[in-house]
Design an enzyme around this catalytic site. Structure first.
Site, PDB file in Angstrom:
ATOM      1  N   ASN A  30      10.874  22.271  16.537  1.00  0.00           N
ATOM      2  CA  ASN A  30      11.541  21.163  17.237  1.00  0.00           C
ATOM      3  C   ASN A  30      13.062  21.288  17.209  1.00  0.00           C
ATOM      4  O   ASN A  30      13.770  20.431  16.708  1.00  0.00           O
ATOM      5  CB  ASN A  30      11.090  19.815  16.673  1.00  0.00           C
ATOM      6  CG  ASN A  30      11.320  19.689  15.194  1.00  0.00           C
ATOM      7  OD1 ASN A  30      11.402  20.689  14.491  1.00  0.00           O
ATOM      8  ND2 ASN A  30      11.462  18.473  14.711  1.00  0.00           N
ATOM      9  N   HIS A  45       0.299  18.177  12.036  1.00  0.00           N
ATOM     10  CA  HIS A  45       0.891  17.026  11.347  1.00  0.00           C
ATOM     11  C   HIS A  45      -0.073  15.870  11.588  1.00  0.00           C
ATOM     12  O   HIS A  45      -0.207  15.409  12.713  1.00  0.00           O
ATOM     13  CB  HIS A  45       2.271  16.734  11.925  1.00  0.00           C
ATOM     14  CG  HIS A  45       2.886  15.459  11.439  1.00  0.00           C
ATOM     15  ND1 HIS A  45       3.446  15.356  10.196  1.00  0.00           N
ATOM     16  CD2 HIS A  45       3.023  14.247  12.014  1.00  0.00           C
ATOM     17  CE1 HIS A  45       3.899  14.120  10.028  1.00  0.00           C
ATOM     18  NE2 HIS A  45       3.656  13.428  11.119  1.00  0.00           N
ATOM     19  N   ASP A 104       9.154  20.672   2.861  1.00  0.00           N
ATOM     20  CA  ASP A 104       9.400  19.797   4.011  1.00  0.00           C
ATOM     21  C   ASP A 104      10.901  19.576   4.182  1.00  0.00           C
ATOM     22  O   ASP A 104      11.371  18.462   4.404  1.00  0.00           O
ATOM     23  CB  ASP A 104       8.661  18.459   3.844  1.00  0.00           C
ATOM     24  CG  ASP A 104       8.626  17.660   5.135  1.00  0.00           C
ATOM     25  OD1 ASP A 104       8.674  18.284   6.213  1.00  0.00           O
ATOM     26  OD2 ASP A 104       8.563  16.420   5.067  1.00  0.00           O
ATOM     27  N   GLY A 134      13.305  12.105   6.693  1.00  0.00           N
ATOM     28  CA  GLY A 134      13.256  13.436   6.096  1.00  0.00           C
ATOM     29  C   GLY A 134      14.306  13.659   5.032  1.00  0.00           C
ATOM     30  O   GLY A 134      15.300  12.944   4.964  1.00  0.00           O
TER      31      GLY A 134
END
Lengths: 428, 313
Positions: free
Chosen positions: A100, A185, A310, A329
């Site tokens: 992304n 996901h 992550d 995040g």
């Protein structure tokens, strides 16, 4: 390159079932020449310079399966150079990058660019993924076959889930034909809409929209049901709840797939959000302590295969907002190993299990020859002082973005040296 | 008119961000202070100089009529210089962040900032960035402390106590900051609280806050001393929570028939603005023997005067 000799190390290489005190010889091409207890002072020529590690640990370089890099498009958050430096300081030598970016990695031409940038600017091994659907829109599949030929090792829509069941079944069929790896996901996007944290007492107290654990469970159950009829390489990127651990444990008896967990979900729970700490706004969200301990159990009984950082760099401006507006995040690649070692130090997980989940398991899922120290392979490894205490300080982080979820946390265990292809690229 | 203040008692918090942060003695201190202003507000000369020379900024990011005017009036009656920021015309609409706005306002040395914001926790964020005290006038669905305090004061004025009363809070609990603040405050003061709501509008784990929950309104209203109705917050609903307003009224609207399940002398409260004919029968809302909605507004000014006085730096 000169030959290098390391002695008196605790070596753990789960790929080769190695867990012993011994040495490592790296040849002049940066490859592993010899490893293990047979490597000792007696079989090294006396004129050679030997590095005595005095009981420090040698692990294969960590393979981090879930990393967001800002390049291309968001270089102000992280670029390949800053990512490499952050990774190396945490013993990570291989990363799987998410698609992304801007532009999104969804076609063959952008992959060429990405590979070139990765090769020129990165010091670590970059394994790029491409999106499952064009423009991450969840409607049309990307060219799995052609993208793989260009070097894409897996497919994922990153932060998004394939919501449409018909499309998901078709993706799985294509993945079956082309032997492609899907990283899902798992989050029902309607159930989790506008959600920010775990749905429960904390979300009610803070007045924040909750994300129920059912949102994760429903997608996992759906995909695993499809997988029973359509065999393909399927991996759940991250799970966060007890319910997910239970269903995965049950389904693993019937069908072959793998799953991962973020170190955040293994180490923290929803109470850590405290007074609206936006650095702990994560996806999947931190859940209850019961969920966390269940994830730890899942790691121990092999329900969970992989631990990921992550790593999602966000500049501080995106976090200095109200909780609803703040970005999701946290940055974590450089603390991945040290935070994982907390689980070893507090007696909840065996060291071997942790190393396996950080090295050989991800490599096996990805089908890459990394995460091991097999003779003849690239000498990608790190040296770790497993007891060294240190405190996570935002200003000392190497990543371009400082949004760590564990600011001021006291950790035990620090990477002191990291090597890629036999070259020392990080030294504490 | 001189108002005596009890200097010995001090508030434990610098800011008023939520009832959750307050102790019982904090609450009693505020309520006792507010009682002194009730009479003043009914008198001819309502002006004091308690906050003379102090600057109060009202920062309203959400439209509000009663809360904003109540805070403005409260500040003015205490003699403060009150500035109400019109967010629609401000730099925030041009993309300035809340923290930057806070920094800008802080540079003007206010003594109090009253903030209402659509995001839960916005007042907490603001309070970390400014030097003066921050008073929360409603943040997202989290807290609306002055509303709960004025509700408590209204109940005390009418029933002389809160301890031991049975109080029903009905309606859209999920989106309601008023409900949350009232749950904390009324349980703290010893009331038994019944939460009545369709399950779609009931927040997760609400029973862990020490309340009883009901999706059957008649059962929830049984033997209640106070019936607190909440506004259906259609503007906060992102998807379909209810089939229709008329069905909602049928099951969760307060009607004379449903009210019979409560005690005969049960009082009706509503934080306003009301959706007449959706959550409450229009005649009941105006029934001067049962409804204390007008008193709530009246005492709101007194409570806010007390809060401004106590928290002003």
């Amino acid at each position: 390159m000169k030959k290098q000799y390391f002695l008196n190390a605790n070596i753990i290489d789960t790929h080769n079932s190695l867990n012993e005190v011994g040495g490592l010889i790296v040849d002049d091409n940066g490859l592993v020449e010899a490893i293990g207890k047979k490597v000792n002072k007696n079989n090294i020529p006396s004129r050679e310079k030997v590095i005595d590690l005095k009981g420090k640990y040698i692990f294969p370089g960590i393979v981090d399966m879930r990393v967001f890099v800002g390049e291309p498009g968001y270089e102000y958050k992280e670029n390949f150079r800053t990512l490499s430096n952050a990774a190396l300081s945490g013993g990570v030598t291989s990363v799987v990058t998410m698609p992304n970016t801007d532009p999104i990695i969804d076609n063959v031409s952008i992959v060429d660019f990405l590979k070139r940038r990765g090769r020129d600017k990165s010091k670590i091994n970059i394994f790029p993924t491409a999106s499952l659907t064009k423009n991450l829109e969840g409607s049309n599949m990307t060219e799995f076959g052609l993208l793989q030929k260009k070097g894409i090792i897996a497919f994922t829509d990153g932060l998004k889930t394939i919501q449409n069941t018909r499309l998901m079944s078709r993706i799985m069929k294509s993945a079956h034909d082309l032997n492609s790896l899907i990283l899902q996901h798992a989050e029902d996007l309607e159930l989790s809409k506008k959600g920010m944290i775990n749905d429960g007492i904390i979300s009610t107290k803070l007045g924040l929209q909750g994300i129920p654990d059912l949102a994760e469970l429903i997608i996992i159950e759906r995909d695993l049901t499809l997988l029973e009829s359509i065999k393909c390489r399927y991996h759940i990127s991250q799970i966060s709840s007890k319910k997910s651990v239970e269903i995965i444990n049950e389904r693993k008896q019937k069908v072959k797939f793998t799953c991962g967990v973020s170190i955040n979900n293994l180490s923290l729970n929803e109470n850590d959000i405290g007074d609206f700490r936006t650095f702990l706004k994560l996806s999947p969200p931190l859940r209850t302590e019961e969920d966390r301990t269940s994830l730890v159990d899942g790691l121990n009984n092999k329900t969970i295969d992989v631990i990921v950082s992550d790593h999602k760099p966000e500049d501080e401006e995106q976090k200095r907002l109200t909780f609803a507006q703040a970005a999701t995040g946290s940055s974590g690649i450089e603390t991945l190993l040290s935070l994982s070692l907390e689980l070893y130090h507090n007696g909840s997980v065996k060291l071997e299990t942790i190393i396996q989940a950080l090295t050989s398991n991800p490599a096996k899922i990805l089908k890459i020859n990394k995460g091991n120290l097999t003779i003849g392979n690239d000498a990608d490894f790190c040296i770790v002082d497993i007891n060294k205490p240190w405190i996570v300080k935002k200003e000392e982080l190497i990543s371009k973005s400082k949004n760590t979820s564990i600011e001021n946390k006291k950790l035990q265990g620090k990477v002191t040296n990291t090597f890629v292809k036999g070259v020392e690229l990080f030294k504490l | 008119m001189a108002i005596k203040s009890n200097k010995a008692v001090k508030i434990s918090q610098k800011h008023l961000l939520g009832i959750q942060d307050l102790s019982i003695s904090d609450v009693n201190f505020i309520l006792n202070e507010a009682k002194q202003f009730i009479k003043l507000n009914k008198s001819k000369n309502k002006k004091l100089d308690t906050l003379k020379g102090k600057t109060q900024i009202n920062l309203f990011f959400e439209p509000s009529t009663r809360t904003q005017s109540s805070f403005e009036l409260a500040g003015k009656r205490l003699g403060a210089d009150v500035m109400s920021m019109n967010i629609v015309n401000s730099a925030i609409k041009k993309g300035e962040t809340l923290i930057d706005t806070a920094m800008t306002l802080n540079a003007m040395h206010p003594d109090l900032i009253v903030i209402r914001h659509q995001d839960s926790g916005a007042c907490n964020l603001l309070s970390q960035k400014v030097n003066c005290s921050v008073i929360n006038a409603g943040d997202g669905r989290r807290e609306h402390p002055t509303q709960a305090l004025l509700d408590a004061l209204t109940i005390i004025e009418k029933k002389e106590k809160i301890q031991g009363l049975k109080i029903a809070i009905c309606g859209d609990i999920l989106h309601s900051r008023v409900a949350r603040s009232n749950i904390y405050l009324l349980t703290m003061l010893g009331a038994e609280v019944n939460i009545i709501s369709p399950t779609n509008l009931m927040p997760e784990d609400i029973e862990k806050f020490g309340v009883n929950k009901f999706s059957d309104m008649k059962k929830g209203l049984k033997d209640c001393d106070i019936v607190m109705m909440l506004r259906l917050q259609n503007e906060r609903m992102t998807s379909s929570f209810l089939s229709s307003n008329r069905e909602y009224y049928e099951y969760y609207g307060l009607t004379p028939d449903k009210l019979t399940y409560a005690k005969d002398d049960a009082l009706i409260m509503h934080p306003g603005p009301m959706n007449r004919g959706i959550e409450i029968d229009t005649n009941l809302a105006d029934d001067i023997n049962r409804s204390v909605i007008r008193e709530q507004v009246e005492l709101g000014v007194a409570v806010r005067m007390a809060c401004l006085k106590i928290f002003c730096t």
